[in-house]
Write a protein that holds these residues in place. Structure first.
Motif, PDB file in Angstrom:
ATOM      1  N   CYS A  89       4.184  -7.776  -2.287  1.00 35.31           N
ATOM      2  CA  CYS A  89       3.815  -6.594  -1.510  1.00 35.31           C
ATOM      3  C   CYS A  89       2.299  -6.406  -1.549  1.00 35.31           C
ATOM      4  O   CYS A  89       1.641  -6.742  -2.540  1.00 35.31           O
ATOM      5  N   GLU A  92       3.096   4.302   3.973  1.00 34.28           N
ATOM      6  CA  GLU A  92       3.511   4.880   2.694  1.00 34.28           C
ATOM      7  C   GLU A  92       2.379   5.706   2.097  1.00 34.28           C
ATOM      8  O   GLU A  92       1.339   5.938   2.728  1.00 34.28           O
ATOM      9  N   MET A 123      -1.346   5.117   3.444  1.00 33.57           N
ATOM     10  CA  MET A 123      -1.351   3.718   2.944  1.00 33.57           C
ATOM     11  C   MET A 123      -0.416   2.889   3.831  1.00 33.57           C
ATOM     12  O   MET A 123       0.590   3.383   4.325  1.00 33.57           O
ATOM     13  N   TYR A 163       5.601  -6.077   2.921  1.00 27.66           N
ATOM     14  CA  TYR A 163       6.412  -6.513   1.776  1.00 27.66           C
ATOM     15  C   TYR A 163       7.690  -7.194   2.268  1.00 27.66           C
ATOM     16  O   TYR A 163       8.118  -7.016   3.406  1.00 27.66           O
ATOM     17  N   VAL A 201       0.370   6.404  -1.870  1.00 31.18           N
ATOM     18  CA  VAL A 201       0.227   6.032  -3.286  1.00 31.18           C
ATOM     19  C   VAL A 201       0.212   7.313  -4.108  1.00 31.18           C
ATOM     20  O   VAL A 201      -0.388   8.315  -3.700  1.00 31.18           O
ATOM     21  N   SER A 223       1.831  -0.691   3.891  1.00 28.18           N
ATOM     22  CA  SER A 223       2.383  -1.776   3.065  1.00 28.18           C
ATOM     23  C   SER A 223       2.947  -2.896   3.927  1.00 28.18           C
ATOM     24  O   SER A 223       3.466  -2.642   5.005  1.00 28.18           O
ATOM     25  N   THR A 276       4.472   4.234  -5.417  1.00 31.61           N
ATOM     26  CA  THR A 276       4.321   4.395  -3.967  1.00 31.61           C
ATOM     27  C   THR A 276       5.532   5.151  -3.430  1.00 31.61           C
ATOM     28  O   THR A 276       6.639   5.023  -3.988  1.00 31.61           O
ATOM     29  N   ASN A 330      -0.557  -3.200  -0.656  1.00 28.69           N
ATOM     30  CA  ASN A 330      -0.783  -1.797  -0.286  1.00 28.69           C
ATOM     31  C   ASN A 330      -2.208  -1.647   0.222  1.00 28.69           C
ATOM     32  O   ASN A 330      -3.166  -1.904  -0.506  1.00 28.69           O
TER      33      ASN A 330
END
Lengths: 111, 111, 111
Positions: free
Chosen positions: A32, B54, B39, B43, B56, B41, B10, A34
């Motif tokens: 992942c 997302e 944020m 993944y 943090v 991401s 997160t 961020n």
């Protein structure tokens, strides 16, 4: 013994960070990434203090892949000297760690 | 010996992060939470690379409370496998550290 | 042996963070600062839980300068008890590390 690490990197734009981050994940060098946009840097460069609008990208992976992540970042980055700093993680939730390991399988550890 | 740690987590939204963060602070499992919205991401999830917006949340607490913070995050989180990574802190300003200890008093350390 | 560290700090505004960050870089106490605006904190303060809009500033420097960075932050900060947490860095790209050392030269290490 294998463990998790966070690789703290900075990038000139969200576009470059997302493109590079996706490739790093695609290559299973990380489970992942961020990306935090809207970051402002002040730093020395060739004798001057510069101010730049940048982006932070935190890369979540195994410690044994940190060097390969570093090489991948350098290959994908537009800076001459990109910021690549590996932070130790002292503990991680067991399920999340198992997920990191699963999604970063298949690499020969660098000797 | 007791020390400070940062717990990097997160979340899917600012609303969920703020609600959970406030409860974690209310329970004195942490002295403070820092939430960074916006944020992005990338993944792996079930064989696909996903992109998500997302948030943090950095949780500042004592090392001896890290497991209880992990359990609280898991109980408050909407994900099946939330990201919970404990980062070591090698030194912290003495006054700030005293404040962290004061605001996280009253817990029986997990054996 | 010298090594790199990240100093994690929080500030009440981008203006205060940028002003302080620039001075810390000017004094060569750090090679670079990364400022992340739009952060939301929840924390205990004098018996109440407060919510505040703040800013994160990550300061990249040498471990031997961490105490001088702490003193500089305290001198430049408007809070009574600013958050100053030094995170260890387990490895950093060699070129980037050389740059950090070059840009933070000229300080007598604190005994």
């Amino acid at each position: 013994m294998e463990r998790a690490v966070l690789v703290y990197t900075t990038w000139p734009s969200v576009v470059e960070a997302e493109r590079a981050g996706r490739q790093i994940v695609e290559k299973r060098l990380a489970a992942c990434v961020n990306i935090l946009p809207g970051m402002v840097s002040h730093y020395w460069w060739q004798g001057q203090i510069e101010r730049a609008e940048e982006v932070v990208m935190v890369i979540k992976t195994r410690a044994s892949l940190a060097e390969q992540v570093r090489d991948a970042v350098k290959g994908l980055h537009s800076y001459e000297v990109p910021s690549i700093m590996v932070l130790p993680v002292e503990s991680v939730d067991a399920n999340y760690y198992a997920w990191i390991l699963k999604e970063t399988e298949g690499h020969e550890p660098v000797a």
